[in-house]
Structures are given as C-alpha cells and as structure tokens.
Design a protein around this motif. Structure first.
Motif, PDB file in Angstrom:
ATOM      1  N   GLY A  42       0.833  -1.193   0.000  1.00 47.73           N
ATOM      2  CA  GLY A  42       0.000   0.000   0.000  1.00 47.73           C
ATOM      3  C   GLY A  42       0.870   1.246   0.000  1.00 47.73           C
ATOM      4  O   GLY A  42       1.913   1.278   0.659  1.00 47.73           O
ATOM      5  N   GLU A  43       0.461   2.270  -0.712  1.00 48.51           N
ATOM      6  CA  GLU A  43       1.246   3.509  -0.824  1.00 48.51           C
ATOM      7  C   GLU A  43       0.349   4.639  -1.325  1.00 48.51           C
ATOM      8  O   GLU A  43      -0.838   4.451  -1.603  1.00 48.51           O
ATOM      9  N   GLY A  44       0.958   5.827  -1.426  1.00 49.42           N
ATOM     10  CA  GLY A  44       0.380   6.937  -2.153  1.00 49.42           C
ATOM     11  C   GLY A  44      -0.886   7.541  -1.598  1.00 49.42           C
ATOM     12  O   GLY A  44      -1.720   8.035  -2.367  1.00 49.42           O
ATOM     13  N   ALA A  45      -1.094   7.532  -0.278  1.00 46.83           N
ATOM     14  CA  ALA A  45      -2.326   8.092   0.290  1.00 46.83           C
ATOM     15  C   ALA A  45      -2.520   9.543  -0.152  1.00 46.83           C
ATOM     16  O   ALA A  45      -1.621  10.366  -0.032  1.00 46.83           O
ATOM     17  N   LEU A  46      -3.728   9.847  -0.653  1.00 49.70           N
ATOM     18  CA  LEU A  46      -4.019  11.158  -1.218  1.00 49.70           C
ATOM     19  C   LEU A  46      -5.484  11.484  -0.995  1.00 49.70           C
ATOM     20  O   LEU A  46      -6.373  10.767  -1.480  1.00 49.70           O
ATOM     21  N   TRP A  47      -5.769  12.544  -0.262  1.00 44.93           N
ATOM     22  CA  TRP A  47      -7.141  12.936   0.058  1.00 44.93           C
ATOM     23  C   TRP A  47      -7.633  13.962  -0.943  1.00 44.93           C
ATOM     24  O   TRP A  47      -6.977  14.985  -1.197  1.00 44.93           O
ATOM     25  N   ASP A  48      -8.817  13.722  -1.506  1.00 46.86           N
ATOM     26  CA  ASP A  48      -9.464  14.682  -2.398  1.00 46.86           C
ATOM     27  C   ASP A  48     -10.529  15.418  -1.600  1.00 46.86           C
ATOM     28  O   ASP A  48     -11.590  14.862  -1.300  1.00 46.86           O
ATOM     29  N   ASP A  49     -10.263  16.661  -1.267  1.00 45.95           N
ATOM     30  CA  ASP A  49     -11.189  17.433  -0.443  1.00 45.95           C
ATOM     31  C   ASP A  49     -12.451  17.803  -1.210  1.00 45.95           C
ATOM     32  O   ASP A  49     -13.461  18.165  -0.608  1.00 45.95           O
ATOM     33  N   ARG A  50     -12.436  17.698  -2.542  1.00 44.89           N
ATOM     34  CA  ARG A  50     -13.634  18.034  -3.327  1.00 44.89           C
ATOM     35  C   ARG A  50     -14.703  16.957  -3.183  1.00 44.89           C
ATOM     36  O   ARG A  50     -15.895  17.264  -3.186  1.00 44.89           O
ATOM     37  N   GLY A 106     -14.348  14.293  -0.730  1.00 39.82           N
ATOM     38  CA  GLY A 106     -14.300  13.661   0.578  1.00 39.82           C
ATOM     39  C   GLY A 106     -13.902  12.199   0.496  1.00 39.82           C
ATOM     40  O   GLY A 106     -14.476  11.360   1.189  1.00 39.82           O
ATOM     41  N   GLU A 107     -12.897  11.904  -0.350  1.00 38.05           N
ATOM     42  CA  GLU A 107     -12.469  10.528  -0.547  1.00 38.05           C
ATOM     43  C   GLU A 107     -10.948  10.414  -0.504  1.00 38.05           C
ATOM     44  O   GLU A 107     -10.235  11.359  -0.861  1.00 38.05           O
ATOM     45  N   LEU A 108     -10.498   9.230  -0.102  1.00 39.10           N
ATOM     46  CA  LEU A 108      -9.077   8.915  -0.044  1.00 39.10           C
ATOM     47  C   LEU A 108      -8.713   8.014  -1.221  1.00 39.10           C
ATOM     48  O   LEU A 108      -9.320   6.971  -1.428  1.00 39.10           O
ATOM     49  N   LEU A 119      -5.529   0.353  -7.905  1.00 32.09           N
ATOM     50  CA  LEU A 119      -5.855   1.691  -7.426  1.00 32.09           C
ATOM     51  C   LEU A 119      -7.108   1.585  -6.582  1.00 32.09           C
ATOM     52  O   LEU A 119      -8.056   0.881  -6.955  1.00 32.09           O
ATOM     53  N   HIS A 120      -7.117   2.270  -5.429  1.00 39.78           N
ATOM     54  CA  HIS A 120      -8.253   2.196  -4.513  1.00 39.78           C
ATOM     55  C   HIS A 120      -8.766   3.596  -4.170  1.00 39.78           C
ATOM     56  O   HIS A 120      -8.011   4.568  -4.150  1.00 39.78           O
ATOM     57  N   ARG A 121     -10.070   3.654  -3.838  1.00 37.23           N
ATOM     58  CA  ARG A 121     -10.689   4.891  -3.361  1.00 37.23           C
ATOM     59  C   ARG A 121     -11.688   4.529  -2.272  1.00 37.23           C
ATOM     60  O   ARG A 121     -12.384   3.518  -2.369  1.00 37.23           O
ATOM     61  N   MET A 122     -11.757   5.346  -1.227  1.00 35.85           N
ATOM     62  CA  MET A 122     -12.664   5.081  -0.114  1.00 35.85           C
ATOM     63  C   MET A 122     -13.139   6.379   0.496  1.00 35.85           C
ATOM     64  O   MET A 122     -12.515   7.430   0.347  1.00 35.85           O
ATOM     65  N   ASP A 123     -14.262   6.303   1.221  1.00 34.20           N
ATOM     66  CA  ASP A 123     -14.716   7.481   1.958  1.00 34.20           C
ATOM     67  C   ASP A 123     -14.005   7.531   3.307  1.00 34.20           C
ATOM     68  O   ASP A 123     -13.164   6.691   3.632  1.00 34.20           O
ATOM     69  N   GLU A 124     -14.354   8.524   4.100  1.00 26.52           N
ATOM     70  CA  GLU A 124     -13.664   8.753   5.373  1.00 26.52           C
ATOM     71  C   GLU A 124     -13.790   7.568   6.328  1.00 26.52           C
ATOM     72  O   GLU A 124     -12.869   7.266   7.084  1.00 26.52           O
ATOM     73  N   GLY A 132     -10.433  13.980   5.899  1.00 33.39           N
ATOM     74  CA  GLY A 132     -11.618  14.115   6.732  1.00 33.39           C
ATOM     75  C   GLY A 132     -12.244  15.480   6.560  1.00 33.39           C
ATOM     76  O   GLY A 132     -11.657  16.396   5.975  1.00 33.39           O
ATOM     77  N   ALA A 133     -13.442  15.629   7.097  1.00 39.62           N
ATOM     78  CA  ALA A 133     -14.185  16.877   6.928  1.00 39.62           C
ATOM     79  C   ALA A 133     -13.461  18.079   7.496  1.00 39.62           C
ATOM     80  O   ALA A 133     -13.561  19.189   6.956  1.00 39.62           O
ATOM     81  N   ASP A 134     -12.687  17.877   8.586  1.00 38.07           N
ATOM     82  CA  ASP A 134     -11.960  18.985   9.202  1.00 38.07           C
ATOM     83  C   ASP A 134     -10.468  18.932   8.937  1.00 38.07           C
ATOM     84  O   ASP A 134      -9.699  19.715   9.510  1.00 38.07           O
ATOM     85  N   MET A 135     -10.009  18.016   8.092  1.00 43.72           N
ATOM     86  CA  MET A 135      -8.600  17.850   7.731  1.00 43.72           C
ATOM     87  C   MET A 135      -7.709  17.553   8.941  1.00 43.72           C
ATOM     88  O   MET A 135      -6.522  17.853   8.949  1.00 43.72           O
TER      89      MET A 135
END
Length: 293
Positions: A22-30, A32-34, A44-49, A249-252
């Motif tokens: 696992g690598e490359g953690a990246l949060w998309d604030d637009r 709300g997904e990782l 490639l993976h994507r998940m919610d908070e 996350g919602a509050d970063m």
C-alpha cells in the motif's frame, strides 16, 4: 535523529485491504475521498472517510504515485513506464510523459504536487539497485526535468505550506533531505537521519503548522517533526511496514495511513490495511496539477 517522543495515540484499522504494498495516500477534499495504491498488487483504490464505501481498479502496470488535477474527472497516475492521465469512470489511460532514458527495469515511485501545481516524483530500479533512482518534476505536458539524484529509493516528497521547502527521503540511506526552493538553484541539506531501530523513512506529508509527518517502514509508526528536525510526537500503527500518510476528513485533522505486507487478500490480517487517527493537527488540501487541463 532526535530523542524519541512520547506516543500520542494508536491508529485504528479502517480497511483491512490486505495490500501487498500500500502507498500513495491522497485525500481529495472536493469529493471527501481517499485515493491510494497497491504497487505490487497493481491496483488503485478509493474510499470514503469511514472506509465503508470503496471502489478499486485493476491496472496494467505497477502504480507508484498519484496526483489530483484541476479536472475533477481525472487524476495523474505514475505507472512503471511513465505518467498517465486516468479517468476513473471510463478507466481510460492516456500517456502523458516519461523520464528521459527511463528503462524497463525502472519504475516510478512516490510523488506529490507542490503549491505551484507542479508534480514531483521519484524513479527507482525495481530491485532497488543503489544510486539508480532520481527525483523528477513535471511542469506541464511533456515538460519533464530531472531535478536531483542519485537516490536508491526516493520517497516523499512533501512541501512546506508556503512552498519554499521540500522534503524528500532516500529510504535505504535512512535520510530525509530538505531543499530550499526558489531563486534558481536548490540547496539540499540533511534534515533527519533515522536510527537503525526506527526503520526507514517512507511516505510523508506536512500539516498547516509546517511540521512533517513521516511513515516508518519497519518501524510501525508515524513521527511528527518540527521544521528544525525535532521530533514532537509519534503515532503507533499496528502494522510493521508503514508506507505513507496524508491528512483528510471533513476537518482535515484525520491522518490516513497506508501499510504493506498483506497477502493481497482483503480481510486476511491487518498488514496492508489503511489506518486512521485523529491528531489534533490540521492538514492542508492536496495540491492539484494545474497546468495539464
């Protein structure tokens, strides 16, 4: 490295994904997904908070790094042979650029977008041959420059909030370097050196206060350093090989952490899972490659 800091919490498992690397953690604030990747699993993976809503994609080559773009419907993904645009809905890959002289025995590794919208990433030999890695920067379509090297396994990079300092590790050497950016030439210095019993510095991120958070491969933790290299805190992770971290996350204020060592089978143990912990520190939105739309 500075004296050990007191532990400030333990990360909890939010997705027992069983990733091999696992690598490359990246949060998309637009959205709300990782976003994150499994390099050896070519996924490639994507998940919610919460980790409950998930989606995954199989890739034709090993992914090494990710970047958001100004276009919400596509990302940049670094595969073994170079950088590509990727559309998650159509799964279409469009070639963007590759480092000059990039060979079949090399692959792309960790990367990050700076506050100016430029994408910095590393390359390395697939068998981690010494001094065959380098740090590169993508300034625009096919505007690719080798910035620094040699490295063995370049990891990071991460940027101070004002963009004036960049951090990048050469993991097998156990060294994190800092670079003063601006004014033409980059000035590099040793920022932190890990002791042998602390593992190896891997992926990293910065918070709004300008502190650096670093994953410990082989050390089962994430450490926080101030801009002078003093370790302020340590988060324990229930997995030995900790690979990357990012705020979201919602509050970063949630730190998401990826790990390695899984079997590739979801739910088969805690190694290779994604973890999360509330830190009390605030992160910044991830940079977006802004010269490619």
């Amino acid at each position: 490295m500075t004296a050990a800091a007191a532990a400030c919490g333990t990360a909890r498992l939010v997705w027992a994904a069983g990733a091999c690397l696992g690598e490359g953690a990246l949060w998309d604030d637009r959205t709300g997904e990782l976003w994150w990747i499994d390099i050896q699993g070519c996924r490639l993976h994507r998940m919610d908070e919460t980790g409950h809503t998930r989606r995954s994609w199989d890739l034709p080559q090993e992914p090494g790094c990710l970047a958001l773009t100004d276009h919400p419907a596509r990302i940049i993904i670094g595969l073994r042979t170079g950088l590509f645009f990727f559309d998650p809905e159509t799964e279409h890959l469009e070639f963007l650029a590759a480092p000059e002289g990039h060979s079949a025995r090399h692959r792309l590794n960790d990367g990050k977008v700076d506050p100016a919208g430029r994408f910095w990433f590393g390359t390395m030999h697939v068998d981690e041959h010494p001094s065959e890695g380098a740090l590169h920067r993508l300034d625009g379509p096919r505007q690719l420059t080798r910035i620094d090297g040699p490295y063995t396994v370049p990891n990071g990079p991460a940027f101070a909030p004002d963009g004036r300092v960049m951090y990048c590790a050469d993991s097998p050497a156990r060294i994190i370097y800092s670079f003063e950016l601006g004014g033409g030439a980059m000035r590099r210095r040793e920022f932190v050196r890990f002791a042998e019993d602390e593992g190896y510095p891997d992926g990293m991120t910065t918070d709004a206060a300008g502190c650096l958070w670093v994953a410990h491969w082989g050390g089962g933790s994430v450490s926080r350093f101030d801009p002078d290299g003093r370790r302020l805190a340590r988060i324990e992770v229930p997995a030995e090989n900790v690979t990357s971290c990012t705020f979201g996350g919602a509050d970063m204020q949630m730190l998401f952490i990826t790990t390695a060592g899984g079997s590739g089978i979801p739910g088969d143990g805690t190694a290779g899972g994604v973890y999360a912990v509330r830190t009390g520190a605030s992160g910044l939105p991830a940079g977006r490659a802004s010269r490619f739309s």
